[in-house]
Scaffold this active site. Structure first.
Site, PDB file in Angstrom:
ATOM      1  CE  LYS A   4      -4.246  -1.958   1.694  1.00 57.86           C
ATOM      2  NZ  LYS A   4      -3.872  -3.380   1.817  1.00 57.86           N
TER       3      LYS A   4
HETATM    4  C1  PLP Z   1      -4.499  -4.449   1.141  1.00 52.54           C
HETATM    5  C2  PLP Z   1      -3.734  -5.700   1.025  1.00 52.54           C
HETATM    6  C3  PLP Z   1      -4.112  -6.723   0.134  1.00 52.54           C
HETATM    7  C4  PLP Z   1      -5.367  -6.641  -0.714  1.00 52.54           C
HETATM    8  O1  PLP Z   1      -5.284  -5.708  -1.755  1.00 52.54           O
HETATM    9  P1  PLP Z   1      -6.607  -5.163  -2.463  1.00 52.54           P
HETATM   10  O2  PLP Z   1      -6.157  -4.033  -3.304  1.00 52.54           O
HETATM   11  O3  PLP Z   1      -7.519  -4.717  -1.339  1.00 52.54           O
HETATM   12  O4  PLP Z   1      -7.196  -6.280  -3.241  1.00 52.54           O
HETATM   13  C5  PLP Z   1      -3.298  -7.845   0.036  1.00 52.54           C
HETATM   14  N1  PLP Z   1      -2.189  -7.983   0.816  1.00 52.54           N
HETATM   15  C6  PLP Z   1      -1.812  -7.023   1.684  1.00 52.54           C
HETATM   16  C7  PLP Z   1      -0.599  -7.252   2.502  1.00 52.54           C
HETATM   17  C8  PLP Z   1      -2.559  -5.851   1.823  1.00 52.54           C
HETATM   18  O5  PLP Z   1      -2.165  -4.916   2.704  1.00 52.54           O
END
Ligand code: PLP
Length: 459
Positions: free
Chosen positions: A108
């Site tokens: 993120k």
């Molecule tokens: C947010 C997140 C996901 C999921 O991603 P999306 O964009 O919500 O599908 C997967 N793995 C981790 C470690 C995350 O922080």
């Protein structure tokens, strides 16, 4: 580039307005009016650094002068501990694109570092301030805090359920002592946090008076930033393998990450398949296999950032699926909200030939973590492992598979210990947090208390 709402009831907006808005006023998601075609530029793009490639992709969608955009990209990615931002590694038969080298060790960061810079840029030009209100069950909160800490025009208020997120994740947030960062532990569940946030945002008068904004995964800038690494990793792997196409395995929760892959495909990156991987919360895997999108109840797993039933970005995909027919889409979303289910027709036994989808169970995830550690001395985090488990089912196919690694394993030491039998998942950055001073206020799970806190602290 102009942006439209998937629901079709708001006038087209420019890029900067789009990212400051987040969710459109008609409840829809903002999408670019056209999708730029880049197929003939891929050869040249395959030679670019991450930052230069990011500039090429972003400049197609963002109306920002070149010098400003390049500076923001450089600032966003210099916070990463690897100069190539998203390094690719080969582990056995698999290729892994590590997206977790940012300041909070989760993918993120790639979007939220950029979002912080874009927000500040757009706000400065309009002379406005923004107060971000967020609810988190883990990764989003810390990545958002690191994206905006220390910024002049932004304050951020992050609610998390007291005692119900991992101590590592909690400390990552509460050890940030910048004046513009406010951590709020709510005496309740993550749902309580989210309900308080949604209810406050529904009060449009209060929202405007307090200049409240959001950073959730429907924000277009988050999708846009993520498109870059599909080109970066995909072109690199195709070149290395001499292959004319590539597959991506994507651990999926809110459908934000994989939605960026969908856009990369529409722009002309030869993606043979998007392999959508879920944990036991498998609403999306069920949809791509049966055509039925139906809400279930959330179960807790070892990949908490994917413990999601209703994927907030899915509406963007459906919009293209129904041929950009906003009226039909609005009807479908209303039907889903009222009855908890919608259905798409199947073509040749599939909803969409671009996608395959599967579920990786907790047992499979733990044994994959143990297996990769023993055989290759490589540690998968539990989210990445969900993607790997599902990807392994498609390895014999004609195009190489690139698995997106979404978090550093050290963020989930308990699960790693359970899987491999040893406490091996460490990262010096997290170790350093152990004795760090923290700041956090505890509030009851009441909207009134949160509103009062906001009124007191928004300057
Ligand atoms: C947010 C997140 C996901 C999921 O991603 P999306 O964009 O919500 O599908 C997967 N793995 C981790 C470690 C995350 O922080």
């Amino acid at each position: 580039m102009q942006y439209l709402s998937t629901r079709g009831h708001v006038p087209a907006t420019g890029f900067q307005q789009t990212i400051l808005t987040g969710l459109a006023a008609d409840g829809g998601l903002l999408v670019p009016k056209d999708i730029p075609q880049v197929a003939e530029r891929l050869e040249a793009w395959s030679k670019l650094s991450y930052a230069d490639l990011a500039y090429e992709v972003l400049s197609l969608f963002a109306d920002i002068p070149e010098g400003d955009l390049r500076r923001m990209i450089a600032q966003s990615y210099q916070a990463f501990r690897r100069p190539d931002v998203a390094p690719m590694v080969t582990v056995g038969d698999l290729h892994i694109l590590e997206l977790f080298h940012g300041p909070t060790l989760a993918f993120k960061d790639i979007a939220l570092q950029l979002l912080g810079n874009l927000f500040e840029y757009a706000l400065k030009r309009t002379g406005r301030k923004m107060n971000i209100l967020a609810a988190t069950s883990g990764d989003t909160g810390s990545a958002a805090i690191y994206g905006v800490r220390g910024r002049e025009h932004i304050q951020i208020f992050v609610m998390h359920p007291e005692g119900r997120i991992s101590s590592t994740q909690e400390r990552q947030m509460t050890s940030v002592l910048d004046q513009n960062v406010f951590n709020i532990a709510i005496r309740g569940s993550f749902d309580d946090c989210q309900n308080i946030m949604k209810s406050i945002f529904r009060d449009v008068g209060f929202k405007e008076r307090m200049s409240l904004g959001a950073v959730n995964s429907v924000n277009w800038a988050r999708i846009l930033a993520q498109i870059v690494y599909y080109f970066y990793g995909g072109l690199k792997l195709m070149r290395e393998k001499g292959s004319s196409s590539v597959q991506f395995a994507v651990p999926t929760g809110n459908f934000g990450n994989i939605m960026a892959g969908f856009y990369a495909r529409q722009m002309g990156l030869p993606i043979k398949r998007l392999i959508l991987a879920t944990n036991e919360n498998d609403i999306l895997a069920r949809f791509f296999n049966t055509g039925v999108y139906e809400r279930g109840s959330v179960v807790q797993t070892v990949s908490p950032s994917m413990d999601i039933q209703v994927a907030s970005n899915f509406e963007r995909y459906l919009y293209y699926k129904v041929g950009k027919d906003s009226r039909l889409l609005s009807e479908m979303m209303q039907r889903f909200e009222a009855g908890g289910a919608i259905t798409c027709p199947l073509r040749e036994g599939a909803v969409d030939p671009l996608f395959v989808a599967g579920c990786g169970s907790t047992g499979e995830v733990c044994s994959a973590i143990a297996r990769y550690y023993k055989q290759y001395n490589y540690l998968l985090d539990p989210h990445t492992a969900v993607g790997v488990v599902v990807a392994e089912r498609y390895i014999a196919e004609e195009a190489p598979v690139l698995c997106l690694a979404t978090a550093h394993p050290a963020k989930f030491p308990e699960t790693i210990k359970r899987a491999v039998g040893q406490d091996v998942a460490r990262h010096e950055m997290l170790d350093k947090l152990a004795g760090a001073p923290t700041r956090c206020v505890v509030l009851p799970a009441e909207e009134k208390a949160v509103r009062e806190y906001l009124v007191q602290h928004i300057t």
